[in-house]
Design a protein around this motif. Structure first.
Motif, PDB file in Angstrom:
ATOM      1  N   UNK A  10       0.806  -1.227   0.000  1.00  0.00           N
ATOM      2  CA  UNK A  10       0.000   0.000   0.000  1.00  0.00           C
ATOM      3  C   UNK A  10       0.838   1.274   0.000  1.00  0.00           C
ATOM      4  N   UNK A  11       2.136   1.169  -0.279  1.00  0.00           N
ATOM      5  CA  UNK A  11       3.013   2.300  -0.023  1.00  0.00           C
ATOM      6  C   UNK A  11       3.332   3.210  -1.189  1.00  0.00           C
ATOM      7  N   UNK A  12       2.812   2.933  -2.369  1.00  0.00           N
ATOM      8  CA  UNK A  12       3.180   3.732  -3.540  1.00  0.00           C
ATOM      9  C   UNK A  12       2.609   5.143  -3.528  1.00  0.00           C
ATOM     10  N   UNK A  13       3.217   6.020  -4.332  1.00  0.00           N
ATOM     11  CA  UNK A  13       2.769   7.412  -4.421  1.00  0.00           C
ATOM     12  C   UNK A  13       1.615   7.593  -5.403  1.00  0.00           C
ATOM     13  N   UNK A  14       1.447   6.672  -6.348  1.00  0.00           N
ATOM     14  CA  UNK A  14       0.370   6.813  -7.333  1.00  0.00           C
ATOM     15  C   UNK A  14       0.499   8.069  -8.173  1.00  0.00           C
TER      16      UNK A  14
END
Length: 334
Positions: A10-14
């Motif tokens: 769940x850690x991405x910046x998107x």
């Protein structure tokens, strides 16, 4: 049998979804009103019998903690926070390090919406000789393609499925992963190629299911369109195709080894058209088996459950009584 826990990256910046992801992490992007990517993923884990999930967080992790707390849908939630983004390998390494005991894990990318049968993937992974299995899915061309014959163009195909398979972003591992000397980077580019060369990486595949990795606004709109008239169920999904004052048509997708509730309709008279798959409809005192192209009518007041022995798609054509369902027995907690 070893306990299986879930992990979600769940850690991405998107970044490619901005401005949507400027104030929320990508897994909290809604695919339907008040229904996020992460909602669906935890819902799928719950209905696969997984009762403990580790969320591997980073960017705006407090937003995720605020939404899900310590428990969601009866699933116990743990948070593993990566202070500095160092790739999926480091996030999974930290997640594995937070487990008290050696456990089997299903690890998912937090931007994938897919109808795969997690319970079956775990079962096949447990039987496999490989320590790690990867879900693979058939690649769909991002463009329409043309077919040629000699010096002429003979046909067009709009974004067909190709013969190639891609990494579907879901992994099953028997116990802890040996990361070797790797501490950072993406696991797909660092560790997995080495494991594959050592003949230690298996795969799990299902054909014909909905799968989408949400990286861009175009992919997000595709998923939102899929969910305009769709509701996820513990056994798969149902989707309203046509609803008028004269009749109702739904599409039902039932995963292998799952079944609907034991239920009846007071007014609704329905006919099931089997598009693909196999299974049976169980009544109070009998069973009627079905395969592709079969047709089965169910009259009002008939108590029944639909059981899939293969992934099954059927179209339910009925009188226009959309919410006319009385459950006699439910096989899942909702």
């Amino acid at each position: 049998m070893m306990e299986t826990v879930g992990m979600i990256l769940c850690g991405g910046f998107g970044k490619r979804l901005r401005p949507v992801t400027e104030k929320i992490p990508k897994p909290l992007v809604e695919i339907k009103e008040d229904y996020t990517i992460l909602d669906k993923q935890i819902f799928d884990f719950k209905n696969a019998g997984i009762n403990e999930v580790y969320l591997l967080c980073g960017f705006l992790h407090e937003k995720i903690e605020e939404r899900f707390g310590d428990e969601f849908l009866g699933v116990k939630i743990h948070y593993v926070i990566e202070d500095e983004p160092l790739g999926t390998l480091n996030a999974i390494r930290l997640g594995m390090g937070s487990l008290n005991d050696e456990k089997q894990c299903i690890i998912r990318n937090g931007d994938v919406v897919a109808d795969l049968n997690i319970k079956k993937m775990v079962e096949e992974g447990e039987k496999s000789t490989f320590p790690i299995s990867m879900f693979i899915t058939q690649m769909r061309s991002p463009y329409g393609i043309v077919e040629i014959n000699g010096d002429k163009l003979v046909s067009f195909k709009e974004k067909p499925l190709l013969d190639a398979y891609i990494n579907g972003g879901v992994y099953f591992t028997k116990g802890f992963i040996d990361f070797g000397e790797f501490k950072t980077g993406d696991i797909e580019k660092t560790l997995f190629p080495i494991i594959a060369k050592e003949n230690n990486l298996g795969y799990y595949k299902e054909e014909g299911l909905f799968w989408m990795a949400i990286d861009t606004s175009k992919e997000l709109e595709t998923v939102k369109k899929e969910y305009e008239s769709r509701t996820d169920k513990p056994w798969g999904y149902e989707k309203v195709l046509i609803y008028t004052d004269k009749y109702l048509t739904k599409e039902l997708y039932i995963k292998e080894s799952y079944q609907t509730s034991f239920h009846y309709h007071k007014k609704k008279d329905e006919t099931m058209y089997i598009i693909s798959g196999a299974g049976y409809i169980e009544f109070e005192d009998s069973k009627e088996y079905f395969t592709k192209n079969d047709t089965i009518r169910i009259k009002p007041g008939t108590v029944h459950t639909i059981v899939a022995t293969e992934n099954t798609v059927l179209h339910e054509v009925s009188t226009p009584h959309l919410d006319d369902t009385t459950r006699v027995k439910d096989y899942y907690t909702r």
